[in-house]
Design an enzyme around this catalytic site. Structure first.
Site, short mmCIF file in Angstrom:
data_model
loop_
_atom_site.label_atom_id
_atom_site.label_comp_id
_atom_site.label_asym_id
_atom_site.label_seq_id
_atom_site.Cartn_x
_atom_site.Cartn_y
_atom_site.Cartn_z
N THR A 176 0.81 -1.21 0.00
CA THR A 176 0.00 0.00 0.00
C THR A 176 0.85 1.27 0.00
O THR A 176 1.89 1.31 0.62
CB THR A 176 -0.82 -0.03 1.29
OG1 THR A 176 -1.48 -1.27 1.34
CG2 THR A 176 -1.80 1.11 1.37
N ARG A 204 -12.15 -9.87 -0.21
CA ARG A 204 -11.52 -9.19 0.92
C ARG A 204 -11.24 -7.71 0.60
O ARG A 204 -10.76 -7.36 -0.47
CB ARG A 204 -10.21 -9.91 1.26
CG ARG A 204 -9.48 -9.34 2.47
CD ARG A 204 -8.42 -8.32 2.11
NE ARG A 204 -7.62 -7.93 3.26
CZ ARG A 204 -6.75 -6.93 3.25
NH1 ARG A 204 -6.58 -6.21 2.16
NH2 ARG A 204 -6.05 -6.63 4.32
N VAL A 205 -11.57 -6.86 1.55
CA VAL A 205 -11.24 -5.44 1.47
C VAL A 205 -10.49 -5.09 2.75
O VAL A 205 -10.88 -5.51 3.84
CB VAL A 205 -12.53 -4.60 1.34
CG1 VAL A 205 -12.24 -3.13 1.53
CG2 VAL A 205 -13.19 -4.83 -0.02
N GLY A 206 -9.42 -4.33 2.62
CA GLY A 206 -8.62 -3.97 3.78
C GLY A 206 -8.98 -2.61 4.35
O GLY A 206 -10.10 -2.11 4.18
N ASP A 207 -8.01 -2.01 5.02
CA ASP A 207 -8.24 -0.73 5.69
C ASP A 207 -8.15 0.48 4.76
O ASP A 207 -8.65 1.56 5.09
CB ASP A 207 -7.22 -0.54 6.82
CG ASP A 207 -5.79 -0.56 6.30
OD1 ASP A 207 -5.48 -1.34 5.36
OD2 ASP A 207 -4.96 0.21 6.83
N THR A 227 -0.23 1.51 6.63
CA THR A 227 0.10 0.39 5.75
C THR A 227 0.24 -0.84 6.64
O THR A 227 0.36 -0.72 7.86
CB THR A 227 1.43 0.63 4.99
OG1 THR A 227 2.46 0.91 5.94
CG2 THR A 227 1.31 1.77 4.00
N GLY A 228 0.25 -2.00 6.01
CA GLY A 228 0.37 -3.23 6.79
C GLY A 228 -0.92 -4.03 6.73
O GLY A 228 -1.72 -3.87 5.81
N GLY A 230 -4.30 -4.73 6.98
CA GLY A 230 -5.43 -3.82 7.11
C GLY A 230 -6.46 -4.23 8.14
O GLY A 230 -7.10 -3.37 8.76
N1 GLY Z 1 -3.17 -2.07 4.31
C1 GLY Z 1 -3.63 -2.53 3.08
C2 GLY Z 1 -4.47 -3.72 3.14
O1 GLY Z 1 -4.47 -4.42 4.15
O2 GLY Z 1 -5.14 -4.01 2.19
#
Ligand code: GLY
Length: 314
Positions: A176, A204-207, A227-228, A230
């Site tokens: 990210t 899947r959707v992250g942060d 980042t990391g 999510g």
């Molecule tokens: N931080 C980005 C994700 O987990 O998708």
């Protein structure tokens, strides 16, 4: 008065000059971060953002992005985009021209089409080769921790040892990108764009597109982006928490450290990073698992400055 500046996470360092040029010409923080993100999205050699992103378990590249304006607290996000490259611009369009904050999947793609965005094939030959290599790498030593996820996977995917695979992928992971700026009018803006976790479960959707988790800013207090992994930032509301800590008087580094401590408390070996700045232009960052660097340029910079954040250990 704080001189205009911008900063970013790994992956942004080679592109900050694009945003800086806009800030130097008295452009807005929103334009500076959007254009910087677009450049990262166009880089096929960055496998965690935009073109060339590593696909999910079904072989699809899916992109997420968000943008936020610290003056109005307006925000726009898109998630699970399969056919459009510049998701940061699509997120901005959601913010500027729709009554909503977050559009996902088919509806978001319809919005893109309606607004004249050009369709792009996101899967590059490199990413496809990577995915195919993954499919051929069938290992049969699944740990019990994977059993609960098996139901989400196609039958032919159920025997992957994802732990081993992630270790193989790690040296290639860039991930990210965060880009954050303050302009000549002291307005703040933040942007996050990503192709998300490599080989994630479909859907899947992250942060990154979740305002308050991966992205938050407020002219009155400052800005934070993550980042990391999510899932951790979603569970902790990390970006919003960091801005709230700055509101309560913490400096950016202290606020970032505090949010990483919270994550340390819920997960054994977390992989999370956050970077931030306050309205006085002070910057900071923290990570749960490494010496974190972030990248900074201001109105007077001749080159990108590498700044070191804190490593918050248990
Ligand atoms: N931080 C980005 C994700 O987990 O998708």
């Amino acid at each position: 008065m704080v001189k205009p500046f911008l900063m970013g996470s790994d992956s942004a360092e080679n592109y900050l000059d694009i945003g800086l040029k806009i800030l130097r010409e008295k452009g807005t923080a929103l334009d500076a971060i959007e254009q910087t993100c677009r450049a990262v999205e166009s880089n096929p050699d960055d496998h965690g953002v935009g073109l060339g992103g590593i696909p999910n378990l079904a072989g699809e590249v899916t992109l997420d992005a968000s943008i936020m304006c610290g003056r109005t607290l307006g925000a726009g996000s898109v998630a699970h985009i399969k056919n459009y490259l510049h998701v940061i611009t699509l997120a901005r369009k959601v913010m500027d021209d729709s009554p909503h904050v977050l559009l996902v999947g088919d509806g978001a793609e319809l919005f893109a089409e309606y607004n004249g965005f050009k369709k792009t094939k996101l899967l590059t030959p490199y990413a496809e080769e990577f995915y195919n290599a993954f499919k051929e790498k069938r290992l049969h030593e699944l740990g019990p921790e994977y059993d609960q996820d098996k139901g989400y996977l196609r039958e032919d995917e159920q025997d992957y040892d994802t732990g081993t695979w992630f270790n193989l992928l790690e040296p290639h992971m860039r991930g990210t990108v965060n880009v954050m700026a303050m302009d000549i009018n002291q307005n703040i803006a933040t942007a996050v764009t990503t192709s998300g976790t490599y080989l994630k479960l479909p859907g899947r959707v992250g942060d990154s597109p979740i305002i308050g988790a991966g992205n938050y800013c407020d002219n009155r207090y400052g800005a934070a982006c993550c980042t990391g992994t999510g899932e951790l930032a979603i569970r902790n509301g990390t970006a919003r928490a960091v801005v709230a800590y700055m509101k309560m008087g913490m400096g950016p580094t202290e606020a970032c450290e505090e949010s990483m401590k919270e994550i340390q408390e819920i997960v054994e070996i977390p992989t999370m990073n956050v970077i931030a700045f306050n309205r006085d232009g002070e910057t900071g960052g923290a990570s749960t698992y490494r010496e974190i660097l972030y990248y900074y340029m201001d109105h007077d910079s001749v080159k990108v400055e590498n700044r070191k954040g804190a490593w918050v250990k248990k």
